[in-house]
Motif scaffolding. Sequence first.
Motif, mmCIF file in Angstrom:
data_model
loop_
_atom_site.group_PDB
_atom_site.id
_atom_site.type_symbol
_atom_site.label_atom_id
_atom_site.label_comp_id
_atom_site.label_asym_id
_atom_site.label_seq_id
_atom_site.Cartn_x
_atom_site.Cartn_y
_atom_site.Cartn_z
ATOM 1 N N ALA A 1 -1.412 -1.654 11.593
ATOM 2 C CA ALA A 1 -0.311 -1.169 10.761
ATOM 3 C C ALA A 1 0.848 -2.167 10.779
ATOM 4 O O ALA A 1 1.090 -2.846 11.775
ATOM 5 N N TYR A 2 1.552 -2.223 9.664
ATOM 6 C CA TYR A 2 2.695 -3.127 9.536
ATOM 7 C C TYR A 2 3.997 -2.396 9.867
ATOM 8 O O TYR A 2 4.158 -1.214 9.560
ATOM 9 N N HIS A 3 4.920 -3.132 10.485
ATOM 10 C CA HIS A 3 6.253 -2.640 10.797
ATOM 11 C C HIS A 3 7.261 -3.698 10.364
ATOM 12 O O HIS A 3 6.922 -4.877 10.223
ATOM 13 N N SER B 1 -2.852 -0.741 2.383
ATOM 14 C CA SER B 1 -3.017 0.131 1.209
ATOM 15 C C SER B 1 -1.758 0.937 0.934
ATOM 16 O O SER B 1 -1.368 1.126 -0.224
ATOM 17 N N ASP B 2 -1.110 1.402 2.003
ATOM 18 C CA ASP B 2 0.138 2.147 1.832
ATOM 19 C C ASP B 2 1.208 1.271 1.187
ATOM 20 O O ASP B 2 1.906 1.696 0.260
ATOM 21 N N ILE B 3 1.332 0.048 1.679
ATOM 22 C CA ILE B 3 2.327 -0.867 1.108
ATOM 23 C C ILE B 3 2.016 -1.142 -0.355
ATOM 24 O O ILE B 3 2.910 -1.134 -1.210
ATOM 25 N N SER B 4 0.750 -1.377 -0.657
ATOM 26 C CA SER B 4 0.341 -1.654 -2.031
ATOM 27 C C SER B 4 0.726 -0.509 -2.958
ATOM 28 O O SER B 4 1.288 -0.723 -4.036
ATOM 29 N N ARG B 5 0.452 0.705 -2.504
ATOM 30 C CA ARG B 5 0.745 1.875 -3.332
ATOM 31 C C ARG B 5 2.245 2.074 -3.499
ATOM 32 O O ARG B 5 2.727 2.296 -4.612
ATOM 33 N N ARG B 6 2.996 1.991 -2.404
ATOM 34 C CA ARG B 6 4.426 2.260 -2.468
ATOM 35 C C ARG B 6 5.191 1.147 -3.182
ATOM 36 O O ARG B 6 6.239 1.391 -3.784
ATOM 37 N N ALA B 7 4.672 -0.079 -3.110
ATOM 38 C CA ALA B 7 5.332 -1.204 -3.777
ATOM 39 C C ALA B 7 4.901 -1.362 -5.225
ATOM 40 O O ALA B 7 5.518 -2.111 -5.984
ATOM 41 N N GLY B 8 3.824 -0.677 -5.606
ATOM 42 C CA GLY B 8 3.329 -0.804 -6.972
ATOM 43 C C GLY B 8 2.692 -2.144 -7.242
ATOM 44 O O GLY B 8 2.798 -2.683 -8.356
ATOM 45 N N LEU B 9 2.010 -2.701 -6.236
ATOM 46 C CA LEU B 9 1.377 -4.007 -6.357
ATOM 47 C C LEU B 9 -0.119 -3.894 -6.115
ATOM 48 O O LEU B 9 -0.588 -2.929 -5.488
ATOM 49 N N THR B 10 -0.858 -4.860 -6.615
ATOM 50 C CA THR B 10 -2.289 -4.865 -6.345
ATOM 51 C C THR B 10 -2.531 -5.144 -4.870
ATOM 52 O O THR B 10 -1.678 -5.726 -4.180
ATOM 53 N N LEU B 11 -3.690 -4.751 -4.390
ATOM 54 C CA LEU B 11 -4.011 -4.956 -2.982
ATOM 55 C C LEU B 11 -4.077 -6.444 -2.640
ATOM 56 O O LEU B 11 -3.638 -6.870 -1.567
ATOM 57 N N THR B 12 -4.594 -7.240 -3.569
ATOM 58 C CA THR B 12 -4.682 -8.679 -3.337
ATOM 59 C C THR B 12 -3.296 -9.303 -3.192
ATOM 60 O O THR B 12 -3.039 -10.094 -2.280
ATOM 61 N N THR B 13 -2.407 -8.944 -4.107
ATOM 62 C CA THR B 13 -1.037 -9.466 -4.049
ATOM 63 C C THR B 13 -0.331 -9.000 -2.789
ATOM 64 O O THR B 13 0.370 -9.772 -2.119
ATOM 65 N N VAL C 1 7.728 -5.171 -1.323
ATOM 66 C CA VAL C 1 6.961 -4.979 -0.082
ATOM 67 C C VAL C 1 7.886 -4.493 1.028
ATOM 68 O O VAL C 1 7.571 -3.530 1.737
ATOM 69 N N LEU C 2 9.043 -5.113 1.176
ATOM 70 C CA LEU C 2 9.980 -4.696 2.213
ATOM 71 C C LEU C 2 10.537 -3.304 1.925
ATOM 72 O O LEU C 2 10.742 -2.496 2.848
ATOM 73 N N ALA C 3 10.781 -3.011 0.648
ATOM 74 C CA ALA C 3 11.335 -1.712 0.276
ATOM 75 C C ALA C 3 10.342 -0.581 0.451
ATOM 76 O O ALA C 3 10.724 0.591 0.378
ATOM 77 N N ASP D 1 10.774 2.811 4.971
ATOM 78 C CA ASP D 1 12.000 3.585 5.102
ATOM 79 C C ASP D 1 11.902 4.436 6.357
ATOM 80 O O ASP D 1 10.956 4.299 7.137
ATOM 81 N N HIS D 2 12.886 5.316 6.575
ATOM 82 C CA HIS D 2 12.906 6.118 7.792
ATOM 83 C C HIS D 2 11.651 6.971 7.944
ATOM 84 O O HIS D 2 11.192 7.221 9.062
ATOM 85 N N ALA D 3 11.108 7.421 6.832
ATOM 86 C CA ALA D 3 9.918 8.277 6.895
ATOM 87 C C ALA D 3 8.627 7.477 6.891
ATOM 88 O O ALA D 3 7.551 8.041 7.075
ATOM 89 N N HIS D 4 8.720 6.184 6.658
ATOM 90 C CA HIS D 4 7.533 5.333 6.579
ATOM 91 C C HIS D 4 7.813 4.027 7.331
ATOM 92 O O HIS D 4 8.013 2.975 6.727
ATOM 93 N N THR D 5 7.829 4.113 8.649
ATOM 94 C CA THR D 5 8.132 2.938 9.463
ATOM 95 C C THR D 5 6.889 2.136 9.823
ATOM 96 O O THR D 5 7.009 0.987 10.245
ATOM 97 N N ALA D 6 5.723 2.725 9.677
ATOM 98 C CA ALA D 6 4.450 2.038 9.939
ATOM 99 C C ALA D 6 3.535 2.283 8.744
ATOM 100 O O ALA D 6 3.248 3.431 8.403
ATOM 101 N N LEU D 7 3.094 1.215 8.098
ATOM 102 C CA LEU D 7 2.310 1.338 6.867
ATOM 103 C C LEU D 7 1.073 0.457 6.932
ATOM 104 O O LEU D 7 1.124 -0.670 7.442
ATOM 105 N N SER D 8 -0.019 0.969 6.395
ATOM 106 C CA SER D 8 -1.210 0.143 6.228
ATOM 107 C C SER D 8 -1.027 -0.729 4.999
ATOM 108 O O SER D 8 -0.092 -0.531 4.205
#
Length: 293
Positions: A104-106, A71-83, A57-59, A62-69
Amino acid sequence: MTTTRSATTADSATATGSAATAQSAPITGSTATSRPSKIPRSTAPATRSAPDRLLAVLAAFDHAHTALSLSDISRRAGLTLTTTHRLAGALTEWGALERDASGAYHVGLRLWEIAALAPRGLALRQLALPYLEDLYESTHENVQLAVRDGAEVVYTEWISGRSAVGVHIRVGARWPLHATGVGLALLAHDDPDSQEAYCAGPLASFTPYTITDPVRLRRVLAEVRRTGVAVSTRQITDDALSVAAPVRGPGGAVVAAVSVVVPQVDAQVPALVPAVRLAARGISRASGWRPEV
């Protein structure tokens, strides 16, 4: 001359990169390409431990993705939306993440607070800053401080001015050791076995001038050890040159490197070398190094 210095504040937290993400170029120009993340995102979620999922989740940031929804975190972290929702909630409650008015998360200030405890981070920066400022005043060029993390350099401080060659550096930016002046200064003082393992490659290329030949790299490292300085020319972008020198800790081991970055076209290397050496020696003494002991 107006200077711009990175600050260890919430602003620099958004500029700093995670160890697992592609980073911005530490030297000049806009032609350098991003590097892929070191953390694989293909691991099946079912096989990942709880700490692995939290780090994923923390990973995601990055510099190009400083604010994430979410869904964005779920996709980039490879985790289910619930998790992702559960982990992001826990991290937000602890302060590792923050949410803005849009949802959005920061990255949160709690992480910056913890990172400031790193001895090679804020503590080294505070010791080095007066000498970095002196180096800037004597050159009016970009001045950088970096430490080593595995096969990469991590930039912990940067000072620049309006008339200095343009840079896209961020505190926390990472680049391979062989492609930067500070990286060569650090690698040259590594133990022989580690040097040989690094020289064996692969050696990433960013411009036609990047050192990618192991034989040439070995020669360059030997020259750095002989002269006490590293000169990196047009390795990340084709318009910049850096002169770097190693910084030593109390026991004499090289713990960091300082550099000045100038336009390659009119670089006066012989004039820069004494200034960079003086800055590195000053930081080394402030860190507890006593060459006469």
